[in-house]
Write an enzyme that holds these catalytic residues in place. Structure first.
Site, mmCIF file in Angstrom:
data_model
loop_
_atom_site.group_PDB
_atom_site.id
_atom_site.type_symbol
_atom_site.label_atom_id
_atom_site.label_comp_id
_atom_site.label_asym_id
_atom_site.label_seq_id
_atom_site.Cartn_x
_atom_site.Cartn_y
_atom_site.Cartn_z
ATOM 1 N N HIS A 199 -9.214 1.553 -0.434
ATOM 2 C CA HIS A 199 -9.293 2.339 0.833
ATOM 3 C C HIS A 199 -10.528 2.299 1.465
ATOM 4 C CE1 HIS A 199 -5.632 4.113 -0.975
ATOM 5 N NE2 HIS A 199 -5.334 4.828 0.005
ATOM 6 N N ASP A 253 2.023 3.408 2.937
ATOM 7 C CA ASP A 253 1.234 4.458 2.760
ATOM 8 C C ASP A 253 1.749 5.597 1.949
ATOM 9 O OD1 ASP A 253 -1.139 5.389 2.056
ATOM 10 O OD2 ASP A 253 -1.928 5.363 4.112
ATOM 11 N N HIS A 288 1.601 5.199 -2.232
ATOM 12 C CA HIS A 288 1.100 6.506 -3.304
ATOM 13 C C HIS A 288 2.487 7.081 -3.765
ATOM 14 C CE1 HIS A 288 -3.222 6.525 -1.833
ATOM 15 N NE2 HIS A 288 -2.574 5.907 -0.732
ATOM 16 N N GLU A 340 -11.477 4.483 6.242
ATOM 17 C CA GLU A 340 -10.271 5.160 6.844
ATOM 18 C C GLU A 340 -10.643 6.389 7.813
ATOM 19 O OE1 GLU A 340 -7.393 6.532 4.168
ATOM 20 O OE2 GLU A 340 -5.824 6.774 5.708
ATOM 21 N N GLN A 343 -9.285 8.939 -6.127
ATOM 22 C CA GLN A 343 -9.014 9.599 -4.851
ATOM 23 C C GLN A 343 -10.289 10.644 -4.469
ATOM 24 O OE1 GLN A 343 -5.967 10.182 -2.561
ATOM 25 N NE2 GLN A 343 -8.032 10.417 -1.663
ATOM 26 N N TRP A 375 0.079 13.826 3.541
ATOM 27 C CA TRP A 375 -0.122 13.337 4.570
ATOM 28 C C TRP A 375 0.593 12.848 5.767
ATOM 29 C CZ3 TRP A 375 -1.684 12.157 -0.491
ATOM 30 C CH2 TRP A 375 -2.959 12.247 -0.810
ATOM 31 N N HIS A 404 0.929 -0.963 -0.055
ATOM 32 C CA HIS A 404 -0.076 -0.139 0.155
ATOM 33 C C HIS A 404 0.970 1.253 0.090
ATOM 34 C CE1 HIS A 404 -3.914 2.011 0.792
ATOM 35 N NE2 HIS A 404 -3.058 2.857 0.977
HETATM 36 FE FE FE2 Z 1 -3.484 5.151 0.784
#
Ligand code: FE2
Length: 425
Positions: A209, A308, A58, A212, A151, A314, A56
């Protein structure tokens, strides 16, 4: 005659065989005294492990921290808004450069397979174009799987459905989604159903996802389970995050976990991110926001650990080190029993490979000749030290090596030497 022999390393299960490599495959795991080899790598006293795998990530957003600004609140929602600003100004070349730099970091850490979500809500699909090129460039040494990830919401963004299908037509590997970000619970449910149907029609895995959020009413995992069974997606469906389960009613979870096991839906918690993103709206006590890892494993559910984010809207830290990820997961999930710590190591190697559907990611004859030599005696010591990757072999070639890290002490009054390796009883 082997091309390469890795001598004397200790495998995660404690065996100490030599590993003979011919071309890109492991051809012997046994004592190879006297065997000839083009090259020999002495791993005596070190742990020899299958490669690390991250299911996982990005990669379109990585290494962008601070552009165009930082996430002030630290929340998921501000991160999504910030990424929305960044993707307006990102170019294909710049995304490729960041992604390739990250892949270099990954290889140096023995991380040789990554599943990256790719935002498909950009009208030009720049991320998909960039990462398809990166997937090709790194193919000789790193397996990169790409998830078509709407997204901004499969239904919330009016263009997302068409763009996500187009990205899959371009050759992305996995169907993604984000049901908890749709405008309504009903839209979230509908998105899971639609995305499972797309995965079934195209014969692809699905990795959402999912839930979350700290909201215990976010129950899209329930729909993912039902649609997985309806479409025969058992063994290739994954719920990433599932953080709402942290806050759910225990009785409800007691119904949910056996259903997850029945549907063979895997789970990927992302502990570095979950521990900093979740609980932001809490005062005290502040929830940890990590899903129920030990409980899932006890039900026979496949659980991995994902990275992630690294240096993106993030998360302001990260080094492509799956031992960091497992180390945080181990703490937050309170997996400190020796068996649990060993399991955490397997989660970032074998279990993550299983979730990604990768074959040949073990240390056995016939498997791919990819492995990592760690400056540690066993998996638990590797976790404790976040051990130096002394050598990384990808498909039969040594692609990275790092000298042992050892501090030199110069103390007044006594000679001293650091010895951080520790043999346990
Ligand atoms: Fe993610």
């Amino acid at each position: 005659m082997f091309d390469l022999i890795v001598k004397g390393g200790t495998l995660p299960d404690g065996r100490v065989p030599d590993i003979g490599i011919t071309g890109t495959r492991i051809t012997a795991v046994e004592a190879l005294d006297g065997a000839e080899a083009g090259e020999t790598l002495d791993a005596t006293g070190n742990l020899v492990s299958p490669p690390f795998v991250d299911p996982h990530f990005h990669m379109d957003a990585t290494l962008s921290y601070g552009t165009p600004r930082i996430n002030q609140s630290g929340t998921l929602l501000e991160g999504i808004a910030l990424w929305g600003e960044l993707k307006q100004i990102a170019t294909i070349d710049e995304m490729k450069a960041r992604a390739l730099s990250y892949c270099d970091w990954a290889v140096s850490m023995g991380l040789l397979a990554i599943r990256s979500h790719v935002d498909t809500c950009d009208p030009d699909l720049k991320g998909a174009q960039a990462l398809i090129e990166v997937r090709e460039a790194v193919r000789p040494y790193l397996d990169l799987q790409l998830v078509a990830f709407p997204q901004d919401g499969f239904y919330r963004d009016p263009q997302a459905e068409a763009l996500t299908l187009r990205a899959l037509d371009m050759g992305l590997d996995v169907v993604g989604g984000i049901p908890h970000f749709e405008r309504t619970m009903a839209d979230g449910t509908a998105s899971v159903a639609a995305l499972c149907r797309i995965a079934a029609e195209r014969g692809l895995p699905i990795d959402l996802h999912c839930d979350e959020t700290d909201d215990p009413n976010s129950r899209h995992i329930e729909t993912l389970i039902a649609e997985t069974l309806r479409h025969g997606l058992q063994g290739r469906a994954t719920g990433s995050h599932l953080t709402s389960m942290h806050s759910m009613d225990n009785y409800y979870v007691s119904k949910l976990l056996p259903m997850m096991a029945e549907a063979e839906v895997a789970c990927i918690p992302n502990p570095l991110i979950n521990i900093v993103i979740q609980g932001r709206h809490d005062t005290f006590p502040k929830r940890r926001g990590l899903t129920r890892v030990k409980e899932m494993r006890a039900h026979g559910i496949t659980v991995g650990w994902g990275q992630d984010c690294v240096l993106d809207p993030w998360y302001p830290l990260g080094t492509a080190d799956m031992l960091d990820v497992a180390f945080m997961g181990l703490h937050v999930a309170q997996m400190t029993h020796p068996d649990d710590m060993r399991a955490c190591f397997d989660m970032v190697t074998l279990e993550n490979a299983r979730i990604m559907g990768l074959d040949g990611y073990e240390l056995a004859p016939g498997c791919m000749a990819s492995l990592v030599v760690l400056d540690a005696g066993d998996p638990v010591e590797a976790l404790r030290l976040r051990a130096t990757r002394r050598a990384v072999i990808a498909r039969g070639k040594i692609v990275a090596h790092t000298p042992a890290a050892e501090a030199q002490l110069d103390l007044p009054g006594r000679p001293a030497r650091i010895q951080r390796r520790h043999c346990r009883p």
